[in-house]
Design a protein around this motif. Structure first.
Motif, PDB file in Angstrom:
ATOM      1  N   THR A  16      13.125  -1.133   3.418  1.00 58.34           N
ATOM      2  CA  THR A  16      11.955  -0.747   2.605  1.00 58.34           C
ATOM      3  C   THR A  16      10.938  -1.892   2.669  1.00 58.34           C
ATOM      4  O   THR A  16      10.744  -2.599   1.681  1.00 58.34           O
ATOM      5  CB  THR A  16      12.396  -0.496   1.151  1.00 58.34           C
ATOM      6  OG1 THR A  16      13.198  -1.611   0.719  1.00 58.34           O
ATOM      7  CG2 THR A  16      13.210   0.785   0.996  1.00 58.34           C
ATOM      8  N   GLY A  19       5.248  -4.365   1.208  1.00 60.13           N
ATOM      9  CA  GLY A  19       4.312  -5.453   1.490  1.00 60.13           C
ATOM     10  C   GLY A  19       4.972  -6.579   2.263  1.00 60.13           C
ATOM     11  O   GLY A  19       4.320  -7.579   2.591  1.00 60.13           O
ATOM     12  N   GLY A  20       6.273  -6.471   2.481  1.00 59.92           N
ATOM     13  CA  GLY A  20       6.974  -7.446   3.319  1.00 59.92           C
ATOM     14  C   GLY A  20       7.422  -8.706   2.598  1.00 59.92           C
ATOM     15  O   GLY A  20       7.820  -9.672   3.235  1.00 59.92           O
ATOM     16  N   GLY A  21       7.401  -8.708   1.264  1.00 54.49           N
ATOM     17  CA  GLY A  21       7.792  -9.906   0.513  1.00 54.49           C
ATOM     18  C   GLY A  21       9.221 -10.346   0.828  1.00 54.49           C
ATOM     19  O   GLY A  21       9.470 -11.534   1.091  1.00 54.49           O
ATOM     20  N   HIS A  22      10.158  -9.414   0.815  1.00 48.95           N
ATOM     21  CA  HIS A  22      11.555  -9.778   1.091  1.00 48.95           C
ATOM     22  C   HIS A  22      11.721 -10.216   2.552  1.00 48.95           C
ATOM     23  O   HIS A  22      12.417 -11.183   2.840  1.00 48.95           O
ATOM     24  CB  HIS A  22      12.489  -8.603   0.782  1.00 48.95           C
ATOM     25  CG  HIS A  22      12.706  -8.406  -0.690  1.00 48.95           C
ATOM     26  ND1 HIS A  22      12.151  -7.372  -1.405  1.00 48.95           N
ATOM     27  CD2 HIS A  22      13.411  -9.124  -1.590  1.00 48.95           C
ATOM     28  CE1 HIS A  22      12.507  -7.468  -2.661  1.00 48.95           C
ATOM     29  NE2 HIS A  22      13.271  -8.516  -2.811  1.00 48.95           N
ATOM     30  N   ASP A  38       9.865   1.207   7.249  1.00 51.46           N
ATOM     31  CA  ASP A  38       9.165   1.850   6.131  1.00 51.46           C
ATOM     32  C   ASP A  38       8.537   3.143   6.657  1.00 51.46           C
ATOM     33  O   ASP A  38       8.147   3.214   7.826  1.00 51.46           O
ATOM     34  CB  ASP A  38       8.077   0.950   5.529  1.00 51.46           C
ATOM     35  CG  ASP A  38       7.787   1.289   4.057  1.00 51.46           C
ATOM     36  OD1 ASP A  38       8.053   0.458   3.178  1.00 51.46           O
ATOM     37  OD2 ASP A  38       7.303   2.414   3.801  1.00 51.46           O
ATOM     38  N   ARG A  39       8.426   4.137   5.782  1.00 52.40           N
ATOM     39  CA  ARG A  39       7.822   5.387   6.258  1.00 52.40           C
ATOM     40  C   ARG A  39       6.340   5.476   5.955  1.00 52.40           C
ATOM     41  O   ARG A  39       5.690   6.459   6.300  1.00 52.40           O
ATOM     42  CB  ARG A  39       8.556   6.586   5.680  1.00 52.40           C
ATOM     43  CG  ARG A  39       8.720   6.637   4.186  1.00 52.40           C
ATOM     44  CD  ARG A  39       9.470   7.923   3.868  1.00 52.40           C
ATOM     45  NE  ARG A  39       9.975   7.980   2.516  1.00 52.40           N
ATOM     46  CZ  ARG A  39      10.692   8.996   2.045  1.00 52.40           C
ATOM     47  NH1 ARG A  39      10.973  10.006   2.810  1.00 52.40           N
ATOM     48  NH2 ARG A  39      11.124   8.984   0.804  1.00 52.40           N
ATOM     49  N   SER A  62      11.969   6.896   8.275  1.00 58.24           N
ATOM     50  CA  SER A  62      12.697   7.015   7.005  1.00 58.24           C
ATOM     51  C   SER A  62      14.101   6.456   7.160  1.00 58.24           C
ATOM     52  O   SER A  62      14.781   6.756   8.145  1.00 58.24           O
ATOM     53  CB  SER A  62      12.803   8.490   6.607  1.00 58.24           C
ATOM     54  OG  SER A  62      11.522   8.989   6.346  1.00 58.24           O
ATOM     55  N   PHE A  63      14.534   5.690   6.155  1.00 64.33           N
ATOM     56  CA  PHE A  63      15.860   5.073   6.299  1.00 64.33           C
ATOM     57  C   PHE A  63      16.977   6.108   6.239  1.00 64.33           C
ATOM     58  O   PHE A  63      18.120   5.806   6.588  1.00 64.33           O
ATOM     59  CB  PHE A  63      16.066   3.909   5.326  1.00 64.33           C
ATOM     60  CG  PHE A  63      15.949   4.238   3.861  1.00 64.33           C
ATOM     61  CD1 PHE A  63      16.825   5.119   3.236  1.00 64.33           C
ATOM     62  CD2 PHE A  63      14.988   3.610   3.075  1.00 64.33           C
ATOM     63  CE1 PHE A  63      16.743   5.388   1.875  1.00 64.33           C
ATOM     64  CE2 PHE A  63      14.873   3.876   1.706  1.00 64.33           C
ATOM     65  CZ  PHE A  63      15.757   4.771   1.111  1.00 64.33           C
ATOM     66  N   ASP A  84      15.157  -1.801  -1.225  1.00 68.65           N
ATOM     67  CA  ASP A  84      14.409  -2.080  -2.468  1.00 68.65           C
ATOM     68  C   ASP A  84      13.667  -0.766  -2.748  1.00 68.65           C
ATOM     69  O   ASP A  84      12.578  -0.535  -2.226  1.00 68.65           O
ATOM     70  CB  ASP A  84      13.449  -3.248  -2.217  1.00 68.65           C
ATOM     71  CG  ASP A  84      12.619  -3.619  -3.433  1.00 68.65           C
ATOM     72  OD1 ASP A  84      12.924  -3.149  -4.542  1.00 68.65           O
ATOM     73  OD2 ASP A  84      11.646  -4.377  -3.256  1.00 68.65           O
ATOM     74  N   GLY A  86      12.217   3.075  -4.168  1.00 69.30           N
ATOM     75  CA  GLY A  86      11.084   3.580  -4.953  1.00 69.30           C
ATOM     76  C   GLY A  86       9.748   3.344  -4.290  1.00 69.30           C
ATOM     77  O   GLY A  86       9.658   3.129  -3.085  1.00 69.30           O
ATOM     78  N   GLN A  91       1.386   1.354  -3.437  1.00 68.35           N
ATOM     79  CA  GLN A  91       1.303   2.823  -3.473  1.00 68.35           C
ATOM     80  C   GLN A  91       0.885   3.301  -4.863  1.00 68.35           C
ATOM     81  O   GLN A  91       0.032   4.177  -5.005  1.00 68.35           O
ATOM     82  CB  GLN A  91       2.655   3.437  -3.080  1.00 68.35           C
ATOM     83  CG  GLN A  91       2.963   3.279  -1.592  1.00 68.35           C
ATOM     84  CD  GLN A  91       4.422   3.548  -1.250  1.00 68.35           C
ATOM     85  OE1 GLN A  91       5.314   3.328  -2.070  1.00 68.35           O
ATOM     86  NE2 GLN A  91       4.674   4.012  -0.033  1.00 68.35           N
ATOM     87  N   MET A 111       5.246   9.499   0.462  1.00 72.78           N
ATOM     88  CA  MET A 111       5.346   8.121   0.956  1.00 72.78           C
ATOM     89  C   MET A 111       5.062   8.085   2.446  1.00 72.78           C
ATOM     90  O   MET A 111       4.548   7.112   2.968  1.00 72.78           O
ATOM     91  CB  MET A 111       6.752   7.583   0.717  1.00 72.78           C
ATOM     92  CG  MET A 111       7.056   7.297  -0.711  1.00 72.78           C
ATOM     93  SD  MET A 111       8.726   6.638  -0.805  1.00 72.78           S
ATOM     94  CE  MET A 111       8.954   6.682  -2.559  1.00 72.78           C
ATOM     95  N   GLU A 199      17.701  10.867   0.902  1.00 74.95           N
ATOM     96  CA  GLU A 199      17.450   9.717   1.779  1.00 74.95           C
ATOM     97  C   GLU A 199      18.418   8.573   1.454  1.00 74.95           C
ATOM     98  O   GLU A 199      18.980   7.943   2.344  1.00 74.95           O
ATOM     99  CB  GLU A 199      16.012   9.213   1.576  1.00 74.95           C
ATOM    100  CG  GLU A 199      14.964  10.031   2.273  1.00 74.95           C
ATOM    101  CD  GLU A 199      14.923   9.751   3.768  1.00 74.95           C
ATOM    102  OE1 GLU A 199      14.967   8.584   4.164  1.00 74.95           O
ATOM    103  OE2 GLU A 199      14.865  10.722   4.534  1.00 74.95           O
TER     104      GLU A 199
HETATM  105  C1  SAM Z   1       9.573  -1.118  -3.850  1.00 74.54           C
HETATM  106  S1  SAM Z   1       8.744  -0.956  -2.329  1.00 74.54           S
HETATM  107  C2  SAM Z   1       9.411  -2.269  -1.380  1.00 74.54           C
HETATM  108  C3  SAM Z   1       8.709  -3.570  -1.600  1.00 74.54           C
HETATM  109  C4  SAM Z   1       9.143  -4.647  -0.620  1.00 74.54           C
HETATM  110  N1  SAM Z   1      10.528  -5.030  -0.811  1.00 74.54           N
HETATM  111  C5  SAM Z   1       8.253  -5.868  -0.688  1.00 74.54           C
HETATM  112  O1  SAM Z   1       8.798  -6.986  -0.789  1.00 74.54           O
HETATM  113  O2  SAM Z   1       7.035  -5.728  -0.616  1.00 74.54           O
HETATM  114  C6  SAM Z   1       9.524   0.416  -1.585  1.00 74.54           C
HETATM  115  C7  SAM Z   1       9.038   0.742  -0.178  1.00 74.54           C
HETATM  116  O3  SAM Z   1      10.032   1.564   0.408  1.00 74.54           O
HETATM  117  C8  SAM Z   1       9.422   2.581   1.139  1.00 74.54           C
HETATM  118  N2  SAM Z   1      10.385   3.683   1.181  1.00 74.54           N
HETATM  119  C9  SAM Z   1      10.868   4.385   0.138  1.00 74.54           C
HETATM  120  N3  SAM Z   1      11.725   5.308   0.558  1.00 74.54           N
HETATM  121  C10 SAM Z   1      11.824   5.167   1.898  1.00 74.54           C
HETATM  122  C11 SAM Z   1      12.595   5.817   2.909  1.00 74.54           C
HETATM  123  N4  SAM Z   1      13.432   6.805   2.603  1.00 74.54           N
HETATM  124  N5  SAM Z   1      12.455   5.416   4.176  1.00 74.54           N
HETATM  125  C12 SAM Z   1      11.603   4.401   4.489  1.00 74.54           C
HETATM  126  N6  SAM Z   1      10.844   3.747   3.585  1.00 74.54           N
HETATM  127  C13 SAM Z   1      10.961   4.134   2.307  1.00 74.54           C
HETATM  128  C14 SAM Z   1       8.151   2.892   0.397  1.00 74.54           C
HETATM  129  O4  SAM Z   1       7.208   3.465   1.272  1.00 74.54           O
HETATM  130  C15 SAM Z   1       7.737   1.511  -0.114  1.00 74.54           C
HETATM  131  O5  SAM Z   1       6.853   0.891   0.785  1.00 74.54           O
END
Ligand code: SAM
Length: 292
Positions: A16, A19-22, A38-39, A62-63, A84, A86, A91, A111, A199
């Motif tokens: 997920t 923003g790429g923080g992790h 990420d989707r 999608s994961f 991570d 949601g 968004q 998403m 998912e």
């Molecule tokens: C809580 S944010 C993640 C923030 C991220 N860890 C960061 O450090 O910025 C969740 C992200 O997961 C993505 N996401 C949610 N469900 C997904 C899925 N089934 N497949 C791929 N990406 C997904 C969303 O589009 C969103 O960008």
């Protein structure tokens, strides 16, 4: 707490990216390669900033299709995976995405670029299906009243109109409890539009299979429906016996797939909540693949 601190080298999947923080924190450690997924198209744009780092690859998808996505990258086993879950703050803060009950926007909530939108559910689904989604995915006790009010108000043009209809459908005396009265309905629609729970089930199954011995799966969830799935998957994968109850001795010789690292889900520290109030409801669970 960094659940990957013992993993000094290898491939980590950030399922997920957002923003790429992790991912950035993982790349700060030299031995790690990150496959980020990420989707969301905006997440893909964020990933472009890291494109010059040869230890990083971004995959839009999608994961729930983790196996296919990793096969396409030639990645067989992985040493860690992070979900991570949601929506991202980005968004939520973009009214045009339609996730927020606080800002007017189109009834979208996708998403990625799947075919189903919140508008289709709100404006076209049968009352009983609508009530069922709001009840199951929003754990909303006034789901039937809300569904009835939505049908009476069709066509509903945008998120502001929907939020007002939901608010009016909920008895005035209970509107003050549990945050904004439309919060649970919006959560339910978002989960349905993005098949979030399906998912998660598919993504976790694939991730646990792909982990190499000692590899870790870390999941941060934000509501009880997600956390329940994570907990049940981890418990099932850690099971040491699946014999029918009543057998005097174990005959199944089940080998557990993982051990559970976090016996109880971990919450955020006070400092984290001050830094990011949306982290208030976060729960982190971690399991570790058992040596084969
Ligand atoms: C809580 S944010 C993640 C923030 C991220 N860890 C960061 O450090 O910025 C969740 C992200 O997961 C993505 N996401 C949610 N469900 C997904 C899925 N089934 N497949 C791929 N990406 C997904 C969303 O589009 C969103 O960008």
């Amino acid at each position: 707490m960094n659940m990957f601190s013992d993993i000094k080298s290898g491939v980590i999947v950030d399922a997920t990216f957002g923003g790429g923080g992790h991912t950035r924190r993982m790349l700060d450690r030299n031995g790690l390669t990150v496959v980020a997924i990420d989707r969301d198209a905006d997440a893909a744009a964020n990933a472009a900033e890291l494109a010059s780092d040869e230890r990083f690859v971004f995959v839009r998808g999608s994961f729930g299709n983790l196996d296919q996505l990793l096969d396409a990258e030639g990645v067989q086993s992985i040493d860690g995976v992070l979900f991570d879950l949601g929506v991202s703050s980005h968004q939520l803060d973009q009214p045009m995405r339609g996730f927020s009950y606080r800002h007017p926007g189109p009834l979208d909530m996708r998403m990625g670029d799947g075919p189903l939108t919140a508008s289709e559910i709100v404006n076209e689904w049968a009352e009983s299906d609508l009530a069922s989604v709001i009840s199951r995915y929003g754990e909303e006790r006034f789901a039937r009243r809300i569904a009835r009010a939505i049908l009476a108000a069709r066509p509903i043009a945008d998120t502001a109109a929907l939020a007002a209809i939901v608010r009016e459908a909920i008895p005035a005396a209970t509107r003050q409890t549990g945050g904004h009265p439309a919060r649970r309905t919006f959560q339910a629609l978002r989960i349905a539009v993005n098949d979030e729970l399906g998912e998660l089930e598919r993504g976790l199954d694939a991730a646990l299979d792909r982990l190499s011995p000692g590899g870790r799966c870390v999941v941060i969830s934000y509501h009880s429906l997600e956390d329940r799935i994570v907990k049940q998957k981890f418990v099932a994968a850690a099971r040491t016996c699946v014999c029918p109850p009543g057998l005097p001795i174990c005959v199944c010789e089940t080998v557990p797939q993982v051990t559970i690292v976090t016996k109880k889900a971990l919450g955020p520290s006070e400092a984290e909540v001050i830094r990011n109030p949306r982290a208030r409801s976060a729960k982190l669970r971690c399991c570790e693949k058992v040596a084969a």
